[in-house]
Design a protein around this motif. Structure first.
Motif, PDB file in Angstrom:
ATOM      1  N   VAL A   1       0.751  -1.257   0.236  1.00  0.00           N
ATOM      2  CA  VAL A   1      -0.173   0.016  -0.176  1.00  0.00           C
ATOM      3  C   VAL A   1       0.832   1.198  -0.030  1.00  0.00           C
ATOM      4  O   VAL A   1       1.834   1.469   0.751  1.00  0.00           O
ATOM      5  N   PRO A   2       0.680   2.200  -0.922  1.00  0.00           N
ATOM      6  CA  PRO A   2       1.543   3.301  -1.085  1.00  0.00           C
ATOM      7  C   PRO A   2       1.346   4.275   0.248  1.00  0.00           C
ATOM      8  O   PRO A   2       0.186   4.371   0.883  1.00  0.00           O
ATOM      9  N   LEU A   3       2.572   4.958   0.617  1.00  0.00           N
ATOM     10  CA  LEU A   3       2.355   5.957   1.635  1.00  0.00           C
ATOM     11  C   LEU A   3       1.621   7.179   1.118  1.00  0.00           C
ATOM     12  O   LEU A   3       2.040   7.833  -0.136  1.00  0.00           O
ATOM     13  N   LYS A   4       0.737   7.493   1.852  1.00  0.00           N
ATOM     14  CA  LYS A   4      -0.033   8.846   1.328  1.00  0.00           C
ATOM     15  C   LYS A   4      -0.109   9.841   2.388  1.00  0.00           C
ATOM     16  O   LYS A   4       0.330   9.785   3.613  1.00  0.00           O
ATOM     17  N   GLY A   5      -0.369  11.067   1.960  1.00  0.00           N
ATOM     18  CA  GLY A   5      -0.457  12.117   2.806  1.00  0.00           C
ATOM     19  C   GLY A   5       0.798  12.504   3.506  1.00  0.00           C
ATOM     20  O   GLY A   5       1.685  12.776   2.968  1.00  0.00           O
ATOM     21  N   TRP A   6       0.494  12.645   5.057  1.00  0.00           N
ATOM     22  CA  TRP A   6       1.868  13.230   5.669  1.00  0.00           C
ATOM     23  C   TRP A   6       2.876  12.438   5.919  1.00  0.00           C
ATOM     24  O   TRP A   6       3.884  12.657   5.814  1.00  0.00           O
ATOM     25  N   ARG A   7       2.614  10.928   5.529  1.00  0.00           N
ATOM     26  CA  ARG A   7       3.827  10.237   5.732  1.00  0.00           C
ATOM     27  C   ARG A   7       4.277  10.046   4.398  1.00  0.00           C
ATOM     28  O   ARG A   7       5.747  10.220   4.867  1.00  0.00           O
ATOM     29  N   ARG A   8       4.015  10.488   3.496  1.00  0.00           N
ATOM     30  CA  ARG A   8       4.736  10.581   2.165  1.00  0.00           C
ATOM     31  C   ARG A   8       5.577  11.910   2.118  1.00  0.00           C
ATOM     32  O   ARG A   8       6.665  12.175   1.622  1.00  0.00           O
ATOM     33  N   ARG A   9       4.811  12.999   2.445  1.00  0.00           N
ATOM     34  CA  ARG A   9       5.426  14.486   2.676  1.00  0.00           C
ATOM     35  C   ARG A   9       6.470  14.368   3.506  1.00  0.00           C
ATOM     36  O   ARG A   9       7.564  15.151   3.306  1.00  0.00           O
ATOM     37  N   MET A  10       6.355  13.687   4.717  1.00  0.00           N
ATOM     38  CA  MET A  10       7.624  13.569   5.714  1.00  0.00           C
ATOM     39  C   MET A  10       8.627  13.044   5.113  1.00  0.00           C
ATOM     40  O   MET A  10       9.918  13.382   5.261  1.00  0.00           O
ATOM     41  N   ILE A  11       8.535  11.939   4.356  1.00  0.00           N
ATOM     42  CA  ILE A  11       9.645  10.933   3.673  1.00  0.00           C
ATOM     43  C   ILE A  11      10.251  11.934   2.535  1.00  0.00           C
ATOM     44  O   ILE A  11      11.479  12.100   2.693  1.00  0.00           O
ATOM     45  N   LYS A  12       9.488  12.487   1.900  1.00  0.00           N
ATOM     46  CA  LYS A  12       9.953  13.231   0.459  1.00  0.00           C
ATOM     47  C   LYS A  12      11.038  14.413   1.309  1.00  0.00           C
ATOM     48  O   LYS A  12      11.878  14.689   0.689  1.00  0.00           O
ATOM     49  N   THR A  13      10.281  15.260   2.194  1.00  0.00           N
ATOM     50  CA  THR A  13      11.180  16.393   2.777  1.00  0.00           C
ATOM     51  C   THR A  13      12.205  16.154   3.515  1.00  0.00           C
ATOM     52  O   THR A  13      13.171  16.587   3.375  1.00  0.00           O
ATOM     53  N   THR A  14      11.666  15.204   4.445  1.00  0.00           N
ATOM     54  CA  THR A  14      12.856  15.458   5.549  1.00  0.00           C
ATOM     55  C   THR A  14      14.166  14.472   5.065  1.00  0.00           C
ATOM     56  O   THR A  14      15.218  14.760   5.493  1.00  0.00           O
ATOM     57  N   LEU A  15      13.624  13.142   4.663  1.00  0.00           N
ATOM     58  CA  LEU A  15      14.744  12.225   4.075  1.00  0.00           C
ATOM     59  C   LEU A  15      15.582  12.969   3.064  1.00  0.00           C
ATOM     60  O   LEU A  15      16.899  12.826   2.960  1.00  0.00           O
ATOM     61  N   SER A  16      14.842  13.749   1.984  1.00  0.00           N
ATOM     62  CA  SER A  16      15.777  14.272   0.936  1.00  0.00           C
ATOM     63  C   SER A  16      16.591  15.593   1.421  1.00  0.00           C
ATOM     64  O   SER A  16      17.617  15.562   1.178  1.00  0.00           O
ATOM     65  N   CYS A  17      16.126  16.413   2.409  1.00  0.00           N
ATOM     66  CA  CYS A  17      16.803  17.360   3.100  1.00  0.00           C
ATOM     67  C   CYS A  17      17.929  16.869   3.964  1.00  0.00           C
ATOM     68  O   CYS A  17      19.205  17.359   3.723  1.00  0.00           O
ATOM     69  N   LEU A  18      17.741  15.547   4.596  1.00  0.00           N
ATOM     70  CA  LEU A  18      18.906  15.003   5.426  1.00  0.00           C
ATOM     71  C   LEU A  18      19.804  14.298   4.689  1.00  0.00           C
ATOM     72  O   LEU A  18      20.961  14.354   4.862  1.00  0.00           O
ATOM     73  N   THR A  19      19.426  13.637   3.407  1.00  0.00           N
ATOM     74  CA  THR A  19      20.397  13.211   2.563  1.00  0.00           C
ATOM     75  C   THR A  19      21.397  14.126   1.777  1.00  0.00           C
ATOM     76  O   THR A  19      22.368  13.922   1.785  1.00  0.00           O
TER      77      THR A  19
END
Length: 160
Positions: A41-59
């Protein structure tokens, strides 16, 4: 002077890298906590935004601390324009740079990588297409899963 910088910079970089990895693990754990069916099941909503923004920034920060500065020329294709990215030869950690710059897409990964202590949790939050080397049908299943995600019209993240 070089030796002195190495004595000072190497431990500082190692401490910052460990701290960023633990932060990434924490955010990945929060985003996937109590999520039904990781991988199905794909991550949606705040979960996907969290991964996209925080992990991208941290990486990106992690690679900056390691001494890499990457500049993007042109426009990065959106999910609807290109549901699949191709990066070759994908035999080094440079795939992580591409992932950070493109908003942390899903990737194809060995199933064994998901059980690695810290990196497995981070990888699981990216919703990879896992490939089992013991399963003889794994190649066919991987192609089917990538096709399903590519045709999902934006429900799944891009696949690299």
């Amino acid at each position: 002077q070089t030796v002195l910088q190495g004595i000072i910079l190497l431990p500082l970089r190692a401490i910052f890298i460990a701290f960023i990895l633990l932060l990434a693990w924490l955010f990945a754990s929060i985003a996937t906590f109590r999520h039904p069916g990781i991988g199905s099941v794909p991550l949606k909503g705040w979960r996907r935004r969290m991964i996209k923004t925080t992990l991208s920034c941290l990486t990106r920060t992690l690679f900056f601390i390691m001494g890499f500065q990457v500049k993007v020329k042109g426009k990065i294709a959106s999910l609807l324009e290109a549901p699949i990215f191709v990066a070759a030869p994908h035999s080094s950690f440079f795939d992580a740079i591409i992932s950070a710059l493109t908003g942390m897409p899903s990737m194809v990964s060995r199933a064994e990588n998901l059980s690695t202590p810290v990196f497995g949790t981070i990888l699981r939050s990216l919703q990879p297409v896992s490939v089992s080397r013991q399963d003889p049908d794994s190649r066919k299943n991987t192609v089917t899963e990538i096709t399903k995600r590519a045709l999902s019209r934006g429900q799944w993240p891009q696949v690299i």
